[in-house]
Design a protein around this motif. Structure first.
Motif, PDB file in Angstrom:
ATOM      1  N   GLY A   1       0.793  -1.225   0.000  1.00  0.00           N
ATOM      2  CA  GLY A   1       0.000   0.000   0.000  1.00  0.00           C
ATOM      3  C   GLY A   1       0.822   1.270   0.000  1.00  0.00           C
ATOM      4  N   ALA A   2       2.141   1.152   0.095  1.00  0.00           N
ATOM      5  CA  ALA A   2       3.004   2.342   0.135  1.00  0.00           C
ATOM      6  C   ALA A   2       3.086   2.989  -1.241  1.00  0.00           C
ATOM      7  N   ARG A   3       3.356   4.289  -1.229  1.00  0.00           N
ATOM      8  CA  ARG A   3       3.515   5.060  -2.467  1.00  0.00           C
ATOM      9  C   ARG A   3       4.968   5.528  -2.544  1.00  0.00           C
ATOM     10  N   TYR A   4       5.524   5.490  -3.750  1.00  0.00           N
ATOM     11  CA  TYR A   4       6.939   5.794  -3.919  1.00  0.00           C
ATOM     12  C   TYR A   4       7.195   6.676  -5.136  1.00  0.00           C
ATOM     13  N   LYS A   5       8.284   7.416  -5.046  1.00  0.00           N
ATOM     14  CA  LYS A   5       8.912   7.992  -6.224  1.00  0.00           C
ATOM     15  C   LYS A   5      10.180   7.180  -6.482  1.00  0.00           C
TER      16      LYS A   5
ATOM     17  N   GLY B   1      24.809  -0.726 -29.016  1.00  0.00           N
ATOM     18  CA  GLY B   1      26.022  -1.409 -29.445  1.00  0.00           C
ATOM     19  C   GLY B   1      27.120  -1.409 -28.410  1.00  0.00           C
ATOM     20  N   ARG B   2      26.768  -1.606 -27.144  1.00  0.00           N
ATOM     21  CA  ARG B   2      27.747  -1.601 -26.062  1.00  0.00           C
ATOM     22  C   ARG B   2      27.498  -2.795 -25.153  1.00  0.00           C
ATOM     23  N   SER B   3      28.363  -2.986 -24.156  1.00  0.00           N
ATOM     24  CA  SER B   3      28.223  -4.171 -23.304  1.00  0.00           C
ATOM     25  C   SER B   3      28.618  -3.916 -21.853  1.00  0.00           C
ATOM     26  N   ASP B   4      28.666  -2.663 -21.439  1.00  0.00           N
ATOM     27  CA  ASP B   4      29.093  -2.359 -20.070  1.00  0.00           C
ATOM     28  C   ASP B   4      27.871  -2.020 -19.217  1.00  0.00           C
ATOM     29  N   SER B   5      28.132  -1.557 -17.991  1.00  0.00           N
ATOM     30  CA  SER B   5      27.047  -1.212 -17.072  1.00  0.00           C
ATOM     31  C   SER B   5      26.189  -0.092 -17.635  1.00  0.00           C
ATOM     32  N   VAL B   6      24.908  -0.161 -17.382  1.00  0.00           N
ATOM     33  CA  VAL B   6      23.972   0.886 -17.789  1.00  0.00           C
ATOM     34  C   VAL B   6      23.570   1.743 -16.600  1.00  0.00           C
ATOM     35  N   TRP B   7      23.329   1.110 -15.450  1.00  0.00           N
ATOM     36  CA  TRP B   7      22.820   1.857 -14.299  1.00  0.00           C
ATOM     37  C   TRP B   7      23.934   2.207 -13.329  1.00  0.00           C
ATOM     38  N   SER B   8      23.758   3.321 -12.660  1.00  0.00           N
ATOM     39  CA  SER B   8      24.703   3.773 -11.648  1.00  0.00           C
ATOM     40  C   SER B   8      24.790   2.765 -10.503  1.00  0.00           C
ATOM     41  N   ALA B   9      25.954   2.689  -9.887  1.00  0.00           N
ATOM     42  CA  ALA B   9      26.142   1.802  -8.738  1.00  0.00           C
ATOM     43  C   ALA B   9      25.647   2.442  -7.447  1.00  0.00           C
ATOM     44  N   ASP B  10      25.127   3.664  -7.517  1.00  0.00           N
ATOM     45  CA  ASP B  10      24.567   4.306  -6.331  1.00  0.00           C
ATOM     46  C   ASP B  10      23.426   3.466  -5.774  1.00  0.00           C
ATOM     47  N   GLY B  11      23.164   3.620  -4.492  1.00  0.00           N
ATOM     48  CA  GLY B  11      22.070   2.903  -3.864  1.00  0.00           C
ATOM     49  C   GLY B  11      20.728   3.292  -4.437  1.00  0.00           C
ATOM     50  N   PRO B  12      19.700   2.493  -4.181  1.00  0.00           N
ATOM     51  CA  PRO B  12      18.367   2.796  -4.720  1.00  0.00           C
ATOM     52  C   PRO B  12      17.842   4.110  -4.184  1.00  0.00           C
ATOM     53  N   CYS B  13      17.099   4.801  -5.013  1.00  0.00           N
ATOM     54  CA  CYS B  13      16.483   6.066  -4.605  1.00  0.00           C
ATOM     55  C   CYS B  13      14.974   5.916  -4.747  1.00  0.00           C
ATOM     56  N   ASP B  14      14.377   5.330  -3.730  1.00  0.00           N
ATOM     57  CA  ASP B  14      12.928   5.134  -3.699  1.00  0.00           C
ATOM     58  C   ASP B  14      12.385   5.898  -2.504  1.00  0.00           C
ATOM     59  N   VAL B  15      11.819   7.048  -2.759  1.00  0.00           N
ATOM     60  CA  VAL B  15      11.331   7.917  -1.689  1.00  0.00           C
ATOM     61  C   VAL B  15       9.876   7.576  -1.406  1.00  0.00           C
ATOM     62  N   GLN B  16       9.599   7.168  -0.173  1.00  0.00           N
ATOM     63  CA  GLN B  16       8.210   6.868   0.176  1.00  0.00           C
ATOM     64  C   GLN B  16       7.432   8.170   0.325  1.00  0.00           C
ATOM     65  N   ILE B  17       6.252   8.212  -0.263  1.00  0.00           N
ATOM     66  CA  ILE B  17       5.414   9.414  -0.275  1.00  0.00           C
ATOM     67  C   ILE B  17       4.281   9.202   0.727  1.00  0.00           C
ATOM     68  N   LEU B  18       4.192  10.086   1.715  1.00  0.00           N
ATOM     69  CA  LEU B  18       3.305   9.840   2.847  1.00  0.00           C
ATOM     70  C   LEU B  18       1.982  10.585   2.782  1.00  0.00           C
ATOM     71  N   SER B  19       1.926  11.701   2.071  1.00  0.00           N
ATOM     72  CA  SER B  19       0.696  12.503   2.100  1.00  0.00           C
ATOM     73  C   SER B  19       0.183  12.760   0.692  1.00  0.00           C
TER      74      SER B  19
ATOM     75  N   THR C   1       2.120   3.436  -6.816  1.00  0.00           N
ATOM     76  CA  THR C   1       1.588   2.852  -5.585  1.00  0.00           C
ATOM     77  C   THR C   1       1.815   1.352  -5.667  1.00  0.00           C
ATOM     78  N   ASP C   2       2.232   0.764  -4.542  1.00  0.00           N
ATOM     79  CA  ASP C   2       2.569  -0.657  -4.478  1.00  0.00           C
ATOM     80  C   ASP C   2       1.574  -1.361  -3.549  1.00  0.00           C
ATOM     81  N   PRO C   3       0.418  -1.766  -4.059  1.00  0.00           N
ATOM     82  CA  PRO C   3      -0.620  -2.309  -3.165  1.00  0.00           C
ATOM     83  C   PRO C   3      -0.237  -3.602  -2.461  1.00  0.00           C
ATOM     84  N   HIS C   4       0.652  -4.408  -3.066  1.00  0.00           N
ATOM     85  CA  HIS C   4       0.915  -5.753  -2.536  1.00  0.00           C
ATOM     86  C   HIS C   4       2.395  -6.024  -2.241  1.00  0.00           C
ATOM     87  N   GLY C   5       3.195  -4.971  -2.072  1.00  0.00           N
ATOM     88  CA  GLY C   5       4.586  -5.160  -1.707  1.00  0.00           C
ATOM     89  C   GLY C   5       5.427  -5.811  -2.785  1.00  0.00           C
TER      90      GLY C   5
END
Length: 227
Positions: free
Chosen positions: A43-47, A125-143, A99-103
């Motif tokens: 049921g949580a909401r995220y960005k 035409g490449r074969s290396d990493s695509v995404w940053s190695a930074d930690g996940p950025c999932d901000v829970q939205i409360l209101s 919104t993630d109704p079921h986790g």
């Protein structure tokens, strides 16, 4: 009548004391900081935000990128019960308001990012990493207010970055201008996705869902506040 409780000391429980000492010693040898698991709340909401490796423009708008990203995003949504409220794919990152109704957010993100990385590497035409190695950025939205502000930020991202004057001019994938309940169909790209795989249909339909906020507003009134 019970007397006073004797003071606790680790020596009173030698097995527990030895186990704690062993755990501390093992933890002290780690070369990385301890990471505690984040709770997954139905049921949580995220960005959700994900950035490209080195801020490179792997998501830069092109017909192949828009088609493939739209197709796989729609497929991932169809495979879970995640509700998508707003989205934008910039050249080097993306934002999703959900919104993630079921986790199911972890399963959804893993599937989305893993296959998108392979697809983008194929078309670029490449074969290396695509995404940053930074930690996940999932901000829970409360209101309700925060959800509305988050969605507005998502839709205004191309404009705020100085790339276009109006959100609808952004050539990348965005929900700007879409109505709640509106659908967009994406054909399966010729590249990467196996046409003989029965789990990959010829087309996938993406649905924009209204978030459960401000029930006193009609869909049109809520959209007007976003734009």
């Amino acid at each position: 009548m019970l007397g006073p409780r004797p003071p606790f000391h680790e020596s009173s429980f030698p097995d527990s004391a030895l186990r704690r000492q062993s755990n501390r010693a093992r933890g002290g040898k780690r070369s990385h900081p301890r990471v505690r698991a984040r709770p997954i709340l139905p049921g949580a909401r995220y960005k959700i935000t994900r950035r490209c490796h080195g801020r490179a423009f792997f998501l830069r708008p092109s017909p192949e990128v828009v088609q493939g990203v739209g197709y796989w995003l729609a497929q991932c949504l169809a495979g879970t019960r995640i509700q998508l409220h707003a989205f934008v794919f910039m050249s080097n990152h993306y934002h999703l308001d959900v919104t993630d109704p079921h986790g199911e957010i972890v399963e959804f993100k893993n599937r989305l990012n893993a296959i998108l990385a392979r697809y983008l590497n194929t078309v670029l035409g490449r074969s290396d990493s695509v995404w940053s190695a930074d930690g996940p950025c999932d901000v829970q939205i409360l209101s309700d207010h925060d959800m509305l502000q988050s969605m507005a930020y998502t839709l205004a991202n191309p404009n705020q970055a100085g790339l276009v004057k109006w959100g609808h001019r952004w050539p990348g994938l965005t929900s700007y201008g879409m109505d709640f309940g509106e659908t967009r169909e994406f054909r399966r790209p010729a590249a990467f996705f196996d046409a003989s795989n029965d789990s990959l249909p010829e087309s996938a339909t993406l649905v924009l869902t209204r978030p459960a906020i401000y029930p006193e507003f009609s869909d049109a009134e809520l959209q007007a506040r976003l734009m």
